[in-house]
Design an enzyme around this catalytic site. Structure first.
Site, PDB file in Angstrom:
ATOM      1  N   ASP A  92       0.780  -1.154  -0.003  1.00 60.63           N
ATOM      2  CA  ASP A  92      -0.180  -0.049   0.065  1.00 60.63           C
ATOM      3  C   ASP A  92       0.825   1.164   0.157  1.00 60.63           C
ATOM      4  OD1 ASP A  92      -1.740   2.023   0.524  1.00 60.63           O
ATOM      5  OD2 ASP A  92      -2.526   1.107   2.347  1.00 60.63           O
ATOM      6  N   HIS A 120      -0.069   5.384  -9.538  1.00 58.80           N
ATOM      7  CA  HIS A 120      -1.190   4.862  -8.623  1.00 58.80           C
ATOM      8  C   HIS A 120      -2.174   5.914  -8.325  1.00 58.80           C
ATOM      9  CE1 HIS A 120       1.790   6.167  -5.674  1.00 58.80           C
ATOM     10  NE2 HIS A 120       1.152   6.433  -4.844  1.00 58.80           N
ATOM     11  N   SER A 184      -3.467  14.356 -14.551  1.00 55.97           N
ATOM     12  CA  SER A 184      -4.668  14.407 -15.233  1.00 55.97           C
ATOM     13  C   SER A 184      -4.956  16.000 -15.760  1.00 55.97           C
ATOM     14  CB  SER A 184      -5.578  14.069 -14.220  1.00 55.97           C
ATOM     15  OG  SER A 184      -6.992  14.112 -14.821  1.00 55.97           O
ATOM     16  N   TYR A 197     -10.501  14.859  -6.344  1.00 55.14           N
ATOM     17  CA  TYR A 197      -9.342  14.316  -7.314  1.00 55.14           C
ATOM     18  C   TYR A 197      -8.660  15.189  -7.908  1.00 55.14           C
ATOM     19  CZ  TYR A 197      -7.767  11.845 -11.512  1.00 55.14           C
ATOM     20  OH  TYR A 197      -6.971  11.331 -12.426  1.00 55.14           O
ATOM     21  N   LYS A 201      -4.353  16.153  -8.109  1.00 57.83           N
ATOM     22  CA  LYS A 201      -3.705  16.281  -9.353  1.00 57.83           C
ATOM     23  C   LYS A 201      -2.995  18.000  -9.549  1.00 57.83           C
ATOM     24  CE  LYS A 201      -4.400  12.343 -10.647  1.00 57.83           C
ATOM     25  NZ  LYS A 201      -3.172  11.163 -10.826  1.00 57.83           N
ATOM     26  N   GLY A 230      -6.494  12.985 -20.526  1.00 50.89           N
ATOM     27  CA  GLY A 230      -7.844  13.084 -20.482  1.00 50.89           C
ATOM     28  C   GLY A 230      -8.540  11.904 -20.304  1.00 50.89           C
ATOM     29  N   THR A 234      -9.839   3.002 -19.761  1.00 53.36           N
ATOM     30  CA  THR A 234      -9.341   2.034 -18.958  1.00 53.36           C
ATOM     31  C   THR A 234     -10.451   1.061 -18.463  1.00 53.36           C
ATOM     32  OG1 THR A 234     -10.029   3.139 -17.033  1.00 53.36           O
ATOM     33  CG2 THR A 234      -7.642   3.744 -17.777  1.00 53.36           C
TER      34      THR A 234
END
Length: 304
Positions: A92, A120, A184, A197, A201, A230, A234
């Site tokens: 982790d 990650h 991102s 998020y 970033k 972008g 996935t």
């Protein structure tokens, strides 16, 4: 009319020039052969695909993630694709001891380190699918401001990046190596539903951009590449979108994962400062200061 034709021609020539520059970055695949690479977040998604792309190029890789069963599968496939060596550390990255163990294992296995690829993303509170399910449903941070989740998210997705880079820098300085940070578009411009998020970033962009110039000032030959990505197809996104109304249509606009992974690898190998993929992330990032917030909200409603 003649002026319009001339302007259109200039715009067309400019677009062609940008396209040529974009696709001819001087990448030499042989520069990867035998290189030693640590990649985080490799049990699925872009991290897994980067492991395979590095393997095809003949690199020596060490990959990390929490799920040991998946890491064993990725290592086995990487070896079959041509990796000179392939190892894993199950752990982790939100835990300092697992970060330390990762870099120490790389030192023991390889004796050197050429690339640190930080990729990650995760949380101890929510699955990746749940986090982005909230995004798709337009959930705002103030709907449920969970500070324990937020602090945990910062630790795993920001603090651990800084910790791993700090641990790896002595090795990277010796090899004149590379740090590659998978970022991102969410770190260049705000989007509704992405407060937690975007916070990491944006912070990654700020920290590693500053680190780049600090290393340059200290005359340390370690490159730092930030990948501004972008929407990428996935497995997590693809599987989730298939359960959403019109999800298949949305997915058609997502970039393929294999091309994305190779673009990130090329950027690191050529010591690019920043790379943007797909191409539309570049104008969005650069024009952010000129775009009113209501336009961002409108774009979000069109994309999602």
């Amino acid at each position: 009319m003649a002026l319009l034709v001339r302007v259109s021609l200039l715009v067309l020539l400019g677009a062609v020039a940008v396209g040529i520059y974009w696709n001819h970055d001087g990448f030499d695949p042989e520069s990867i052969r035998g290189a030693t690479v640590v990649i985080t977040g490799c049990s699925t998604g872009i991290g897994e695909e980067m492991a395979y792309q590095y393997a095809r190029l003949g690199a020596k890789i060490l990959i990390t993630a929490r799920r040991e069963n998946r890491l064993k599968e990725v290592v086995a496939k990487a070896k079959s694709l041509g990796a000179q060596e392939a190892h894993y550390v199950a752990g982790d990255m939100g835990k300092a001891e697992d970060c330390e163990r990762t870099i120490q294992t790389a030192k023991e296995k390889f004796g050197r380190l050429d690339y640190l690829v930080l990729n990650h993303v995760g949380s101890s509170f929510k699955s990746f699918e749940d986090m982005f399910s909230d995004l798709w449903r337009g959930k705002s941070w103030d709907d449920d401001p969970d500070m324990d989740f937020f602090v945990d998210f910062l630790n795993i997705n920001l603090v651990s990046y800084v910790r791993l880079a700090s641990l790896a820098l002595p090795l990277l300085k010796e090899s004149k190596g590379h740090i590659v940070v998978v970022g991102s578009l969410g770190g260049k411009m705000p989007f509704p539903g992405m407060s937690f998020y975007s916070s990491v970033k944006f912070a990654l962009d700020g920290f590693f951009s500053s680190l780049r110039v600090e290393l340059m000032k200290a005359q340390q030959d370690v490159s730092v590449t930030l990948a501004v990505l972008g929407f990428i197809a996935t497995p997590t996104f693809s599987n989730h979108l298939k359960t959403e109304p019109d999800g298949d249509k949305v997915l058609e606009n997502f970039a393929p994962i294999d091309e994305t992974a190779l673009t990130v690898i090329r950027g690191g190998a050529t010591r690019a400062r920043e790379i943007y993929y797909p191409f539309h992330t570049w104008p969005f990032s650069k024009l952010r200061a000129l775009v009113p917030d209501y336009i961002i909200v409108l774009l979000y409603s069109i994309i999602i």
